[in-house]
Design a protein around this motif. Structure first.
Motif: not given
Length: 510
Positions: A323-345
């Protein structure tokens, strides 16, 4: 009439004579007082000499030699001088209470002056704070009430008017860690305020509640525009505040291991070839093992972070997943106790990455995204918000360039320095001697700044900075040059300290 004139003259002569006598008496009294003071001084000196002679006699041997009669008489006279009319020892004369109180007051004034000088050196004056507080909202919070939560968008900076509160952050195990307690006049939310990002911790009112001045970003921006000298003082204050935070913050052992384990190992050429990136995107800042969660299975591989993109790569029995996710396409960065979540355009589904330190991983990605977005942030939004190419050319006039070999020390641990450094080419690592040996905390690449704390406050360096590759070039700028530059270019003060404050805020977030 003649007799009357004679009487008048005689009376006037008598008055003049009495005045002259009074003057002579005053002179005599003054001279007698001086003589008394001299006699007292001589008496004190004589006392000290006598004590010295006595101590010498004791050292030579007690009871040796005979004392003459004249000596006994002198001792009796001294004793009689030390006694009053009733035969009791005379009381020592002390300074009057008024003099003591006046000295105490003068000492307090000097201390207050020193405090005022410290305030001036730190940037902001009382008038500056009154100006910012004039547009602030005074809000009261009860015990346990949240002033602002971790991960919220920063639109305010806070100053405590009265009471206390605690700075709290969630650990990787989900438990709350209390970082520090704050009291009157302390500033809250400065990191997210400088970066224009989300808050890195939560602030909770302590026992008895707390009152805070809530100053909006828009109001502060307007005041920085309308008052030419205020940006320099405001950002100088924030820079010194962040430098203090960096020196005194709690460092957890897990952070050491986290930074040590996830230093980049993939060479730039291999990184560029693997993901088809351009040259300026090819340097890996951090890499760490993760698992990309999928409906079918979890793909175990590596997450790579550069200055412009986040990449994932794995290869299992011929199956390649990337996967390649450019910073200008990232909408949200979040985390839980076990994971990191990235949502993109592009992707409608959040990418979930299982990892060992989700909260730290999220903060690291968020920090580099903030750096990428910095030029688009409308804060001090004006064109004077940061240093431009023209400003840098002015600073570089007083800078000198040094080239280092691989593993050569740029700055040694405990070295005294008043320089700020910027990497012009290559990379460097920050390391420190611990009980477990030398620990590496982070790596830095082209354009990154270091040495800000000792540049601002002086003292010894707490870590060593070592060249990570051959031909690493570093620009060195001395504080004396910068101070002299501000005299001829006062417009640079605000932009320079804003730049340093942003750099320090990024390091604190990491």
């Amino acid at each position: 009439e003649r007799e009357r004139e004679k009487e008048r003259k005689e009376k006037s002569n008598e008055k003049e004579k009495t005045k002259e006598k009074e003057k002579e008496n005053e002179k005599d009294e003054k001279s007698s007082k001086k003589d008394r003071h001299r006699e007292k001084d001589e008496h004190k000196e004589h006392k000290h000499k006598h004590r010295g002679e006595k101590s010498k006699e004791k050292e030579e041997g007690e009871g040796e030699g005979e004392v003459e009669g004249g000596g006994d008489k002198k001792d009796r006279r001294k004793k009689s001088d030390e006694l009053d009319e009733n035969g009791e020892p005379k009381k020592k004369r002390h300074r009057s209470k008024d003099k003591i109180e006046s000295n105490e007051k003068s000492n307090r004034r000097e201390k207050e002056k020193d405090k005022d000088k410290e305030k001036d050196e730190s940037g902001m004056t009382d008038e500056d704070w009154e100006l910012l507080q004039s547009g602030a909202e005074l809000v009261e919070y009860e015990e346990g009430e949240i002033i602002f939560a971790e991960g919220t968008t920063a639109s305010y900076i806070y100053q405590i008017a009265s009471g206390k509160c605690t700075i709290e952050k969630k650990g990787r195990d989900g438990n709350v860690i209390v970082l520090r307690e704050c009291g009157a006049d302390d500033i809250l939310g400065e990191i997210s305020f400088v970066e224009g990002s989300t808050t890195s911790a939560s602030v909770v009112a302590s026992k008895g509640g707390v009152s805070v001045y809530k100053m909006s970003r828009d109001f502060i921006e307007s005041q920085l525009v309308d008052n030419p000298g205020l940006p320099g003082r405001f950002f100088q204050f924030l820079t010194l505040l962040l430098a203090d935070r960096l020196q005194t913050r709690k460092i957890i052992a897990d952070v050491y291991r986290y930074n040590l384990a996830y230093l980049p190992k993939l060479p730039a050429a291999a990184f560029r070839l693997r993901f088809g990136l351009l040259d300026d995107e090819a340097r890996v800042v951090s890499e760490w093992p993760v698992a990309l969660k999928d409906k079918i299975m979890n793909y175990y591989g590596y997450l790579y972070l550069s200055k412009t993109v986040v990449c994932f790569y794995t290869k299992i029995l011929g199956i390649v997943k990337q996967l390649v996710i450019p910073f200008d396409e990232i909408l949200e960065i979040s985390s839980s106790n076990t994971s990191v979540f990235l949502s993109s355009k592009k992707s409608k589904i959040k990418s979930e990455f299982l990892c060992k330190y989700p909260s730290m991983t999220k903060d690291l990605i968020q920090k580099h995204k903030n750096d990428f977005d910095e030029q688009q942030i409308k804060f001090l939004g004006l064109s004077e918000s940061s240093l431009d190419d023209v400003d840098w050319t002015v600073f570089l006039q007083g800078a000198f360039l040094k080239t280092f070999k691989k593993d050569e020390a740029i700055v040694s641990e405990k070295e005294v320095s008043r320089f700020v450094y910027q990497i012009g080419q290559g990379s460097a690592r920050v390391e420190r001697a611990t009980d477990d040996g030398v620990q590496v905390f982070r790596t830095m690449g082209t354009g990154e700044l270091f040495g800000e704390v000792t540049f601002l406050k002086g003292g010894e360096s707490t870590s060593a900075v070592i060249a990570h590759e051959d031909g690493t070039q570093v620009y060195c700028v001395e504080k004396n040059f910068v101070d002299s530059l501000f005299g001829s270019h006062p417009e640079l003060v605000g932009r320079f300290y804003k730049y340093l404050a942003t750099s320090l805020a990024g390091r604190l977030r990491m």
